[in-house]
Design a protein around this motif. Structure first.
Motif, PDB file in Angstrom:
ATOM      1  N   GLU A 670       0.911  -1.211  -0.001  1.00 49.96           N
ATOM      2  CA  GLU A 670      -0.190   0.026  -0.118  1.00 49.96           C
ATOM      3  C   GLU A 670       0.733   1.284   0.087  1.00 49.96           C
ATOM      4  O   GLU A 670       0.512   2.307  -0.757  1.00 49.96           O
ATOM      5  CB  GLU A 670      -0.822  -0.029   1.166  1.00 49.96           C
ATOM      6  N   ALA A 671       2.091   1.020   0.606  1.00 50.87           N
ATOM      7  CA  ALA A 671       2.657   2.308   0.673  1.00 50.87           C
ATOM      8  C   ALA A 671       3.329   2.483  -0.587  1.00 50.87           C
ATOM      9  O   ALA A 671       3.533   3.748  -1.290  1.00 50.87           O
ATOM     10  CB  ALA A 671       3.971   2.232   1.848  1.00 50.87           C
ATOM     11  N   GLU A 672       3.875   1.392  -1.393  1.00 48.27           N
ATOM     12  CA  GLU A 672       4.377   1.501  -2.405  1.00 48.27           C
ATOM     13  C   GLU A 672       3.059   2.163  -3.681  1.00 48.27           C
ATOM     14  O   GLU A 672       3.595   3.139  -4.342  1.00 48.27           O
ATOM     15  CB  GLU A 672       4.752   0.060  -3.160  1.00 48.27           C
ATOM     16  N   ARG A 673       2.117   1.862  -3.476  1.00 50.86           N
ATOM     17  CA  ARG A 673       1.056   2.221  -4.455  1.00 50.86           C
ATOM     18  C   ARG A 673       0.706   3.894  -4.206  1.00 50.86           C
ATOM     19  O   ARG A 673       0.655   4.675  -5.292  1.00 50.86           O
ATOM     20  CB  ARG A 673      -0.328   1.652  -4.095  1.00 50.86           C
ATOM     21  N   SER A 674       0.868   4.233  -3.028  1.00 51.47           N
ATOM     22  CA  SER A 674       0.690   5.519  -2.551  1.00 51.47           C
ATOM     23  C   SER A 674       1.996   6.534  -2.999  1.00 51.47           C
ATOM     24  O   SER A 674       1.674   7.456  -3.478  1.00 51.47           O
ATOM     25  CB  SER A 674       0.523   5.759  -1.048  1.00 51.47           C
ATOM     26  N   MET A 675       2.975   5.793  -2.881  1.00 49.16           N
ATOM     27  CA  MET A 675       4.247   6.577  -3.474  1.00 49.16           C
ATOM     28  C   MET A 675       3.977   6.573  -5.163  1.00 49.16           C
ATOM     29  O   MET A 675       4.503   7.808  -5.488  1.00 49.16           O
ATOM     30  CB  MET A 675       5.476   5.661  -2.892  1.00 49.16           C
ATOM     31  N   GLY A 676       3.750   5.470  -5.761  1.00 51.57           N
ATOM     32  CA  GLY A 676       3.619   5.801  -7.152  1.00 51.57           C
ATOM     33  C   GLY A 676       2.739   6.535  -7.464  1.00 51.57           C
ATOM     34  O   GLY A 676       2.801   7.469  -8.428  1.00 51.57           O
ATOM     35  N   LEU A 677       1.419   6.987  -6.650  1.00 48.09           N
ATOM     36  CA  LEU A 677       0.651   7.865  -7.061  1.00 48.09           C
ATOM     37  C   LEU A 677       1.205   9.286  -6.746  1.00 48.09           C
ATOM     38  O   LEU A 677       0.983  10.421  -7.537  1.00 48.09           O
ATOM     39  CB  LEU A 677      -0.647   7.815  -6.121  1.00 48.09           C
ATOM     40  N   ALA A 678       2.154   9.459  -5.737  1.00 48.60           N
ATOM     41  CA  ALA A 678       2.512  10.901  -5.232  1.00 48.60           C
ATOM     42  C   ALA A 678       3.585  11.218  -6.306  1.00 48.60           C
ATOM     43  O   ALA A 678       3.624  12.367  -6.558  1.00 48.60           O
ATOM     44  CB  ALA A 678       3.098  10.663  -3.975  1.00 48.60           C
ATOM     45  N   LEU A 679       4.217  10.370  -7.046  1.00 49.98           N
ATOM     46  CA  LEU A 679       5.341  10.446  -7.824  1.00 49.98           C
ATOM     47  C   LEU A 679       5.082  10.380  -9.138  1.00 49.98           C
ATOM     48  O   LEU A 679       5.754  10.406 -10.290  1.00 49.98           O
ATOM     49  CB  LEU A 679       6.691   9.827  -7.519  1.00 49.98           C
ATOM     50  N   SER A 680       3.743  10.266  -9.469  1.00 50.35           N
ATOM     51  CA  SER A 680       3.240  10.229 -11.148  1.00 50.35           C
ATOM     52  C   SER A 680       3.488  11.308 -11.733  1.00 50.35           C
ATOM     53  O   SER A 680       3.604  12.406 -11.207  1.00 50.35           O
ATOM     54  CB  SER A 680       1.800   9.834 -10.909  1.00 50.35           C
TER      55      SER A 680
END
Length: 823
Positions: A670-680
């Motif tokens: 979940e942290a990886e997914r949130s980080m991916g969204l923040a760095l999109s």
């Protein structure tokens, strides 16, 4: 009247007094005074100093009196207004005092009374108080309870700024003799020459003639108070001559001798003294230190090398050889290889330098050069130690118990004896184990003194331990603490009652909520249970009225830290738990709106508040006070809301997500997914950089998360390589600030990974973290080798491999032994 025909000794009523002009803290003057008194055998000795101290003269011969000491005068109604008259063992005034006591001769002080000195207008005192820095008698160090201001050379003996016209007599004499250093001139003219063959008064005659010439040229030399002081001294000398039929010896600053010798009418002197302000004062003896005698401390009548002068006065013979032997002993104690051959060679070099420079004997300059070249091999580092320990020195005087003192000071002395905590001039570290009764008492005393404004020590980090049962202090007893203790006497007659009253008054006067919570923490540290009800009442009132989330967040950590002290100090913290839980609940409600629409600076400040609240909630536990529910669960809900709200600044969102991940409340995926969204790509580069700073900033994980989690590192790398060129310069400062906070080893590892490139990191599934030294599978043999050490750390109950960790966790967290106050 010249020195040759001036009367030197009187036995009849009309005989002139024996005027012995001295340099304050001059060992040569001290030896000359002793020789002159032995030769003249006066019937009374008059000494420059406050006459209110006459009743304290017998204490100078008491068994427990050890110089350096000082006469302390303070206003009865305002103890902070005070003055010191320091005396070392090599001070001429101290030598005269002890000579009089040893020979059964009365000794009296004849300077302007302290009642007038302390009542003088403060502004005037700052510019006109005291004697010259070098040619004078002891002077008060200020009227506000502290010694002279150490900033700048233009200070008088009382520490005030002096006008440009104010002269330094010794500097003028040294310049006239062709010297550029008054200290070196004084050594050559006085310290290295002795009193002269068969004439003990010759040094005083020569110095009086020199000072007479200076006063003819410069008048009072810019010392505005001197005419008043000298008028009072003349009156006292006249009275002593009548009482003792002329057998009078006067020991005073050489600058004053021409004025005392000058004929003046009684009426003129009394006119100068008319209308002087006056207040009620108390006097006592207090310990002093060589360090406070040095000019570097700001003491206007100070000297450069108290330790060196003390050595010159006490060495019976061969002072250079004895000094260099002492230096060698100090360096050997510090682990340097210094032999007898070094001492012999240093002595030879010092003598050679003195001969080349045309000096009668080696002085401090020559011995220091010899030590630097021979014993220190040219290094300034060990030489700085010699200057600090020997040239200046940390000698602390002692005062007998029967010396007058305010009740608070007497209680402090009693506590120092009971707790075996002796004042020392040198700085030292004191490690305390609060589980021991004596150490706990020491801790309470030190905290109470800090609360009273008389800090004997300052808390320091405990090396090798973060437990709340341990404290480390850096202690140093400074003479002005005696003034602070006297000033604190208005709060009570014992340290406990005074600290309690001071804490209650501080709580009432506190302006902010954080001040009150910090005060509550200090009350628990100091063991002030009677002050807590007042502090807690004001704390609850302020917390109920304060709606600023930032101030609430600032107040909570101190309050929670105070709760921890109940584990090892035995203090009741139930009221604190109730207030802390209520404060946390109010923060939970107001934090999300407070984090919306912030600029970069405000967001960084709010990030610090979030960190502080997170640590505080972790220490509070699930439900510290009945009726407040699961605080940790509610806090995690707040963090989730912060991490998902787009209107919250990136640095706060990133930090909230990181705290959830560290707590195990968020799956790595979940942290990886949130980080991916923040760095999109849709996220502006500046916002993404702020999110990265919050998530992997140096303050909350030191970059180890990126080192050990290849997936997150790959996301950061992909984002960074995809930042457009025109935006890269905008995000670079923020990224540099983020990564510069990492430890050097972490930065080195991340740099190596970046150099190798993502294609060589491998996958987490097949090669672990992708770092050299990490295998894909756990090495059971290497892991088993650690188990004995783990069992040893956990102690009894963990040796059989069952229940050790559980027992250790229960023991550590329950007692607070290995859990620091900050989590």
């Amino acid at each position: 009247m010249t020195g040759a025909d001036r009367p030197r000794r009187g036995g009849g009523a009309g005989a002139e007094p024996l005027l012995l002009g001295v340099r304050h803290h001059g060992p040569g003057s001290a030896r000359a005074v002793r020789a002159a008194l032995d030769a003249a055998r006066p019937r009374v000795v008059l000494i420059e100093g406050p006459p209110e101290a006459d009743a304290l003269v017998p204490l100078a011969a008491a068994e427990g009196m050890r110089p350096p000491v000082a006469l302390l005068a303070h206003a009865v109604d305002e103890p902070g207004r005070s003055a010191f008259w320091p005396l070392a063992g090599f001070s001429p005034e101290w030598v005269a005092l002890r000579w009089a006591l040893d020979h059964g001769v009365p000794a009296r002080f004849i300077d302007l009374p302290a009642a007038h000195t302390l009542a003088w207008d403060t502004a005037e005192a700052d510019t006109a108080e005291g004697d010259t820095a070098k040619g004078d008698a002891p002077e008060e160090d200020g009227t506000e309870g502290l010694p002279a201001d150490p900033h700048g050379p233009g200070t008088d003996a009382g520490g005030g700024q002096v006008p440009d016209a104010r002269i330094d007599p010794l500097a003028v004499l040294a310049e006239t003799a062709g010297y550029d250093d008054p200290e070196r001139w004084w050594e050559d003219a006085v310290e290295h020459r002795g009193a002269g063959a068969g004439d003990a008064l010759a040094p005083f005659t020569a110095l009086e003639d020199a000072m007479g010439a200076l006063r003819e040229t410069y008048g009072d030399g810019g010392h505005g108070r001197d005419p008043v002081r000298e008028a009072y001294m003349r009156i006292q000398v006249r009275a002593a001559r009548r009482e003792f039929a002329g057998g009078v010896a006067v020991v005073c600053g050489a600058w004053h001798v021409p004025a005392l010798r000058r004929a003046a009418t009684v009426a003129a002197d009394r006119a100068l003294l008319k209308g002087l302000p006056r207040i009620k004062v108390d006097l006592t003896w207090v310990p002093w230190t060589h360090r406070r005698l040095s000019r570097a401390s700001g003491y206007g009548a100070g000297i450069d090398a108290p330790g060196w002068y003390g050595h010159l006065f006490s060495a019976p013979d061969r002072p250079v050889e004895r000094w260099l032997t002492k230096v060698a002993g100090l360096l050997r104690e510090e682990g340097r290889a210094v032999s007898s051959a070094h001492v012999i060679e240093a002595v030879r070099l010092a003598r050679t330098l003195a001969a080349l420079r045309g000096r009668p004997l080696p002085g401090l300059c020559e011995t220091t050069d010899a030590v630097r070249a021979v014993m220190c091999e040219g290094s300034e580092v060990p030489l700085a130690l010699v200057r600090d320990r020997l040239v200046v020195g940390d000698v602390l005087g002692e005062v007998p118990p029967e010396a007058p003192a305010v009740p608070l000071q007497r209680d402090l002395h009693r506590l120092q004896r009971r707790l075996r905590l002796k004042p020392e001039a040198g700085e030292r570290e004191l490690a305390l184990d609060l589980r021991k009764e004596t150490d706990a008492g020491r801790s309470r005393l030190l905290h109470r003194l800090r609360l009273l404004g008389a800090p004997w020590g300052e808390p320091a980090a405990s090396p090798g331990s973060t437990g709340t049962f341990r404290e480390t202090w850096r202690l140093r007893w400074e003479p002005e603490l005696s003034v602070r203790v006297a000033e604190a006497g208005v709060w009570g007659t014992t340290v406990l009652t005074a600290a309690t009253a001071k804490a209650e008054a501080d709580a009432v006067a506190a302006h902010g909520l954080a001040e009150v919570t910090a005060l509550a923490e200090r009350c628990l540290l100091a063991g002030l249970p009677k002050a807590l009800p007042t502090v807690m009442r004001i704390l609850a009132e302020r917390a109920a009225l304060d709606a600023d989330v930032g101030r609430l967040a600032q107040a909570l950590p101190a309050l929670v830290r105070a709760l921890r002290y109940g584990d090892v100090r035995g203090t009741h913290t139930g009221a604190l738990a109730e207030v802390a839980a209520g404060l946390a609940a109010r923060i939970f409600v107001g934090l999300l709106p407070a984090c919306t629409a912030l600029d970069a600076d405000a967001a960084e400040e709010m990030r610090r508040h979030v960190d502080a609240v997170h640590g505080a909630v972790g220490l509070l536990g699930d439900d510290p006070a009945p009726g407040h529910g699961d605080l940790r669960g509610r806090w995690r809900a707040v963090l989730r809301a912060l991490s998902a709200r787009d209107t919250v600044h990136g640095v706060v969102r990133g930090r909230a997500l990181r705290l959830l991940l560290d707590d195990g409340a968020l799956a790595p995926e979940e942290a990886e997914r949130s980080m991916g969204l923040a760095l999109s790509p849709a996220t502006p580069p500046a916002d993404a950089a702020a999110w990265i700073e919050g998530f992997v900033g140096g303050g909350s994980g030191t970059g180890m998360l990126l080192v050990h989690d290849e997936r997150l590192l790959r996301l950061v790398d992909d984002w960074l390589t995809g930042v457009p060129a025109e935006a890269f310069t905008d995000v670079l400062p923020l990224l540099r600030r983020t990564f510069s906070a990492y430890e050097p080893g972490v930065r080195r590892t991340l740099g190596e990974l970046a150099r190798r490139g993502p294609e060589r990191w491998g996958s987490a599934a097949s090669t672990g973290p992708g770092l050299p030294g990490f295998a894909a599978e756990l090495d059971s043999e290497r892991a088993d080798a650690v188990l004995p050490v783990v069992r040893l750390l956990l102690g009894p109950g963990g040796a059989d491999g069952r229940g050790g960790a559980e027992d250790g966790e229960r023991r550590y967290s329950g007692g607070g032994d290995l859990v620091g106050a900050d989590g």
